[in-house]
Design a protein around this motif. Structure first.
Motif, PDB file in Angstrom:
ATOM      1  N   ARG A 116      37.719 118.065  68.174  1.00 11.85           N
ATOM      2  CA  ARG A 116      37.859 117.386  69.323  1.00 11.85           C
ATOM      3  C   ARG A 116      37.551 118.489  70.167  1.00 11.85           C
ATOM      4  NH1 ARG A 116      43.268 119.231  68.555  1.00 11.85           N
ATOM      5  NH2 ARG A 116      44.419 119.249  70.350  1.00 11.85           N
ATOM      6  N   GLN A 117      37.099 118.022  71.600  1.00 10.38           N
ATOM      7  CA  GLN A 117      36.317 118.874  72.562  1.00 10.38           C
ATOM      8  C   GLN A 117      37.366 118.796  73.736  1.00 10.38           C
ATOM      9  OE1 GLN A 117      32.134 118.429  73.149  1.00 10.38           O
ATOM     10  NE2 GLN A 117      32.216 116.576  71.655  1.00 10.38           N
ATOM     11  N   SER A 118      38.616 118.304  73.649  1.00 11.24           N
ATOM     12  CA  SER A 118      39.499 118.496  74.659  1.00 11.24           C
ATOM     13  C   SER A 118      40.859 117.925  74.235  1.00 11.24           C
ATOM     14  CB  SER A 118      38.905 117.913  76.160  1.00 11.24           C
ATOM     15  OG  SER A 118      39.391 116.514  76.024  1.00 11.24           O
ATOM     16  N   ASP A 119      41.830 118.118  74.951  1.00  8.26           N
ATOM     17  CA  ASP A 119      43.033 117.590  74.528  1.00  8.26           C
ATOM     18  C   ASP A 119      43.508 116.360  75.304  1.00  8.26           C
ATOM     19  OD1 ASP A 119      43.870 118.862  76.691  1.00  8.26           O
ATOM     20  OD2 ASP A 119      45.316 120.054  75.913  1.00  8.26           O
ATOM     21  N   ALA A 120      42.643 115.890  76.045  1.00  7.55           N
ATOM     22  CA  ALA A 120      42.717 114.670  76.836  1.00  7.55           C
ATOM     23  C   ALA A 120      42.826 113.404  75.906  1.00  7.55           C
ATOM     24  CB  ALA A 120      41.635 114.429  77.919  1.00  7.55           C
ATOM     25  N   PRO A 121      43.699 112.437  76.568  1.00  8.67           N
ATOM     26  CA  PRO A 121      44.061 111.253  75.587  1.00  8.67           C
ATOM     27  C   PRO A 121      42.858 110.394  75.368  1.00  8.67           C
ATOM     28  CG  PRO A 121      45.145 111.134  77.722  1.00  8.67           C
ATOM     29  CD  PRO A 121      44.540 112.616  77.555  1.00  8.67           C
ATOM     30  N   GLU A 122      41.781 110.373  76.214  1.00  7.50           N
ATOM     31  CA  GLU A 122      40.684 109.524  75.920  1.00  7.50           C
ATOM     32  C   GLU A 122      39.590 110.112  74.995  1.00  7.50           C
ATOM     33  OE1 GLU A 122      40.031 111.982  80.005  1.00  7.50           O
ATOM     34  OE2 GLU A 122      41.732 110.816  79.090  1.00  7.50           O
ATOM     35  N   GLU A 123      40.011 111.327  74.717  1.00 11.42           N
ATOM     36  CA  GLU A 123      38.839 112.142  73.533  1.00 11.42           C
ATOM     37  C   GLU A 123      38.901 111.515  72.292  1.00 11.42           C
ATOM     38  OE1 GLU A 123      35.960 114.452  73.618  1.00 11.42           O
ATOM     39  OE2 GLU A 123      37.293 115.181  75.217  1.00 11.42           O
ATOM     40  N   PRO A 124      37.837 111.094  71.748  1.00 13.02           N
ATOM     41  CA  PRO A 124      37.791 110.108  70.598  1.00 13.02           C
ATOM     42  C   PRO A 124      38.353 110.945  69.336  1.00 13.02           C
ATOM     43  CG  PRO A 124      35.589 110.803  71.210  1.00 13.02           C
ATOM     44  CD  PRO A 124      36.657 111.359  72.245  1.00 13.02           C
ATOM     45  N   ILE A 125      39.303 110.335  68.713  1.00 14.54           N
ATOM     46  CA  ILE A 125      39.655 110.691  67.265  1.00 14.54           C
ATOM     47  C   ILE A 125      39.975 112.080  67.307  1.00 14.54           C
ATOM     48  CG2 ILE A 125      39.295 110.536  64.813  1.00 14.54           C
ATOM     49  CD1 ILE A 125      37.289 108.395  65.312  1.00 14.54           C
ATOM     50  N   PRO A 126      41.295 112.336  67.644  1.00 14.47           N
ATOM     51  CA  PRO A 126      41.670 113.890  67.712  1.00 14.47           C
ATOM     52  C   PRO A 126      41.564 114.227  66.334  1.00 14.47           C
ATOM     53  CG  PRO A 126      43.179 112.606  69.048  1.00 14.47           C
ATOM     54  CD  PRO A 126      42.390 111.494  68.249  1.00 14.47           C
ATOM     55  N   VAL A 127      40.758 115.466  65.968  1.00 10.96           N
ATOM     56  CA  VAL A 127      40.696 116.078  64.781  1.00 10.96           C
ATOM     57  C   VAL A 127      40.708 117.550  65.104  1.00 10.96           C
ATOM     58  CG1 VAL A 127      39.291 116.486  62.904  1.00 10.96           C
ATOM     59  CG2 VAL A 127      39.488 114.136  63.699  1.00 10.96           C
ATOM     60  N   GLY A 128      41.538 118.280  63.902  1.00  7.21           N
ATOM     61  CA  GLY A 128      41.340 119.838  64.514  1.00  7.21           C
ATOM     62  C   GLY A 128      41.888 120.504  65.739  1.00  7.21           C
ATOM     63  N   THR A 129      41.645 121.478  65.909  1.00  9.89           N
ATOM     64  CA  THR A 129      42.019 122.229  67.033  1.00  9.89           C
ATOM     65  C   THR A 129      40.901 121.753  68.246  1.00  9.89           C
ATOM     66  OG1 THR A 129      40.590 124.325  66.459  1.00  9.89           O
ATOM     67  CG2 THR A 129      43.016 123.952  65.832  1.00  9.89           C
ATOM     68  N   VAL A 130      41.605 122.155  69.425  1.00 11.45           N
ATOM     69  CA  VAL A 130      40.381 121.776  70.743  1.00 11.45           C
ATOM     70  C   VAL A 130      39.244 122.926  70.576  1.00 11.45           C
ATOM     71  CG1 VAL A 130      40.018 121.786  73.229  1.00 11.45           C
ATOM     72  CG2 VAL A 130      41.961 121.034  72.147  1.00 11.45           C
ATOM     73  N   LEU A 131      37.957 122.290  70.600  1.00 11.16           N
ATOM     74  CA  LEU A 131      36.773 123.519  70.601  1.00 11.16           C
ATOM     75  C   LEU A 131      35.778 122.909  71.639  1.00 11.16           C
ATOM     76  CD1 LEU A 131      35.171 125.429  69.168  1.00 11.16           C
ATOM     77  CD2 LEU A 131      34.160 123.884  67.643  1.00 11.16           C
ATOM     78  N   SER A 132      35.922 123.393  72.842  1.00 16.28           N
ATOM     79  CA  SER A 132      35.181 122.774  74.062  1.00 16.28           C
ATOM     80  C   SER A 132      34.051 123.666  73.958  1.00 16.28           C
ATOM     81  CB  SER A 132      35.957 123.222  75.343  1.00 16.28           C
ATOM     82  OG  SER A 132      36.124 124.509  75.349  1.00 16.28           O
ATOM     83  N   LEU A 133      33.009 123.322  74.816  1.00 17.86           N
ATOM     84  CA  LEU A 133      31.714 124.024  74.922  1.00 17.86           C
ATOM     85  C   LEU A 133      32.196 125.550  75.286  1.00 17.86           C
ATOM     86  CD1 LEU A 133      28.705 124.258  75.300  1.00 17.86           C
ATOM     87  CD2 LEU A 133      29.220 123.407  77.723  1.00 17.86           C
ATOM     88  N   GLU A 134      33.147 125.790  76.380  1.00 12.50           N
ATOM     89  CA  GLU A 134      33.346 127.087  76.683  1.00 12.50           C
ATOM     90  C   GLU A 134      33.895 127.981  75.375  1.00 12.50           C
ATOM     91  OE1 GLU A 134      35.563 129.534  80.262  1.00 12.50           O
ATOM     92  OE2 GLU A 134      35.440 127.548  80.132  1.00 12.50           O
ATOM     93  N   ASP A 135      34.605 127.455  74.518  1.00 11.24           N
ATOM     94  CA  ASP A 135      35.347 127.937  73.288  1.00 11.24           C
ATOM     95  C   ASP A 135      34.283 128.351  72.365  1.00 11.24           C
ATOM     96  OD1 ASP A 135      38.094 127.600  74.120  1.00 11.24           O
ATOM     97  OD2 ASP A 135      38.218 125.514  73.092  1.00 11.24           O
ATOM     98  N   VAL A 136      33.076 127.778  72.056  1.00 12.52           N
ATOM     99  CA  VAL A 136      31.899 127.816  71.353  1.00 12.52           C
ATOM    100  C   VAL A 136      31.439 129.173  72.044  1.00 12.52           C
ATOM    101  CG1 VAL A 136      29.602 127.299  70.653  1.00 12.52           C
ATOM    102  CG2 VAL A 136      31.604 125.431  70.637  1.00 12.52           C
ATOM    103  N   ALA A 137      31.216 129.127  73.425  1.00  8.70           N
ATOM    104  CA  ALA A 137      30.632 130.315  74.004  1.00  8.70           C
ATOM    105  C   ALA A 137      31.534 131.569  74.038  1.00  8.70           C
ATOM    106  CB  ALA A 137      30.362 130.116  75.362  1.00  8.70           C
TER     107      ALA A 137
END
Length: 446
Positions: free
Chosen positions: A310-331
């Motif tokens: 998932r790309q954020s911990d916001a409730p609207e993020e679809p299907i929470p799977v795994g840890t948060v991995l945002s674009l900034e995290d990838v960077a």
């Protein structure tokens, strides 16, 4: 240079993305930092038509990437035509429904899912990709993740065909890790060898994926015939049995001039192949061990490169799977830190993003998961990391504009649009500290 210097993924591979298709906003200048700049796409859980794979290849090329690893088989589906064993696609290529959501509250969607590729289609894909500087590395996952195989050919399972038939009615409709595993009889090894022989006739890649991940050993441990087999060959544990199994495949493929690629679990037990490439996904332990043993290593640690997370911990993020991995995290991904010892740095062949597709059931959902995170990953693959986030952010609008021009349905920086959300579909979010502790447990036997 690492051990890839003389391979087709080293000096002989294209170093620049095709100019006409180059992604705007990305810095891909000069010589690339890594020889292997890859993406693994799971087409076993969710079949994607050839036209969509060609589109995906063009997008990878525009990002300066040069490897597409195709995960062709798993518990949930078998996608590669094997002429000697037609039931692999006829039966193993279809399941009656799929899991909806993630975790204990997940349900089943009641929708059949099927698809497979002919050898002719895949030869065409290989040519299409090569013209764009992409090498296609096929993966057949053994000895675990075998439920689709056993639905078609139960005689290759543990305990006899009747027992397997009673346990396995079809490819798995659920996600996770199945207990089903191949047996180690001579007939099963010949079956696996024939599959890889046909795979080599279709794919010209020097590297062939053999899986080796998440093979649960309970059935081996409880089966008298398997235990007898281990005793006959002086194998002290089920981990050593898996190493022996993978070694037979590696030896056969080496005879065809190929090298195997396996997930870091392949290093449990005995080292199955001195020339194997280790895809290290469970943190640094597998990468360090593989490098110490002299293996080329492709880094794909889940906390930075698993684009189904998932790309954020916001409730609207679809299907929470795994840890948060945002674009900034990838960077922030730093594959080879400046203080890494030389013996380690010299064995790192490259990096790879892994796109598991349990919950990416449409092209749009695949786009949402992959982009724009692939932009940051591509720069890490080309230049090394971590990226200067402020500088990358200045160029980000140009990149997002290019994605718009390509009709890529990426995740907006402000969060998912209403049509990208999946309200009511359950998931299981993971805490990073909890995942790190789990990774330590999973790699304790390396």
């Amino acid at each position: 240079m690492n051990g890839f210097a003389g391979s087709r993924y080293g000096a002989g591979a294209p170093t620049r993305p095709p100019g006409a298709a180059r992604a705007a906003g990305l810095r891909l200048d000069g010589e690339p930092r890594f020889a292997w700049r890859g993406v693994m796409l799971d087409v076993a859980r969710r079949f994607r038509p050839i036209a969509e794979l060609e589109r995906f290849v063009e997008l990878l090329a525009a990002h300066g990437l040069n490897v597409l690893q195709l995960h062709l088989t798993d518990d949930q589906g078998w996608r590669f035509e094997v002429r000697a064993y037609p039931r692999l696609t006829e039966i193993g290529g279809r399941r009656s429904q799929s899991q909806l959501g993630h975790g204990p509250r997940s349900t089943l969607d009641g929708i059949p899912h099927e698809g497979s590729y002919t050898q002719h289609e895949l030869r065409g894909l290989v040519r299409f990709a090569a013209e764009r500087g992409i090498r296609v590395v096929p993966e057949i996952d053994v000895p675990g993740h075998a439920q689709a195989i056993l639905a078609a050919y139960p005689e290759f399972g543990v305990g006899g065909a009747d027992a397997v038939r009673a346990r396995v009615a079809e490819p798995w409709t659920r996600y996770g890790i199945s207990d089903e595993v191949l047996n180690v009889e001579e007939s099963t090894l010949e079956f696996v060898g024939t599959v890889f022989d046909e795979l080599c006739e279709v794919f010209d890649s020097e590297f062939i994926g053999i899986g080796g991940d998440e093979a649960r050993k309970r059935l081996w441990r409880e089966d008298p015939r398997t235990q007898e087999f281990m005793a006959e060959r002086g194998l002290a544990s089920e981990d050593e049995l898996q190493s022996w199994f993978l070694q037979q495949i590696a030896d056969r493929l080496r005879g065809r001039g190929r090298r195997v690629v396996g997930w870091d679990e392949m290093l449990e037990g005995r080292d199955p192949a001195p020339d194997a490439v280790v895809a290290s996904w469970r943190g640094p332990v597998g990468a360090e061990l593989g490098a110490r043993l002299g293996h080329d290593v492709v880094l794909c640690p889940d906390l930075w490169t698993y684009f189904d997370y998932r790309q954020s911990d916001a409730p609207e993020e679809p299907i929470p799977v795994g840890t948060v991995l945002s674009l900034e995290d990838v960077a922030t991904f730093d594959p080879v830190p400046s203080d890494a010892p030389e013996w380690y740095a010299d064995r790192i062949a490259g990096v790879q993003a892994n796109v598991w597709t349990e919950h990416l059931d449409t092209r749009e959902r695949l786009d949402y998961a992959v982009f724009p995170r692939l932009g940051a990953f591509a720069e890490v693959a080309w230049n090394g990391g971590p990226l200067d986030w402020a500088e990358f952010s200045e160029r980000l609008p140009g990149y997002l504009g290019w994605l718009d021009e390509q009709r890529v349905d990426y995740r907006p920086m402000a969060g998912p649009r209403p049509d990208q959300q999946r309200p009511g579909v359950p998931g299981v979010p993971r805490d990073r500290a909890d995942r790190l502790a789990e990774l330590a447990r999973l790699t304790a036997n390396l």
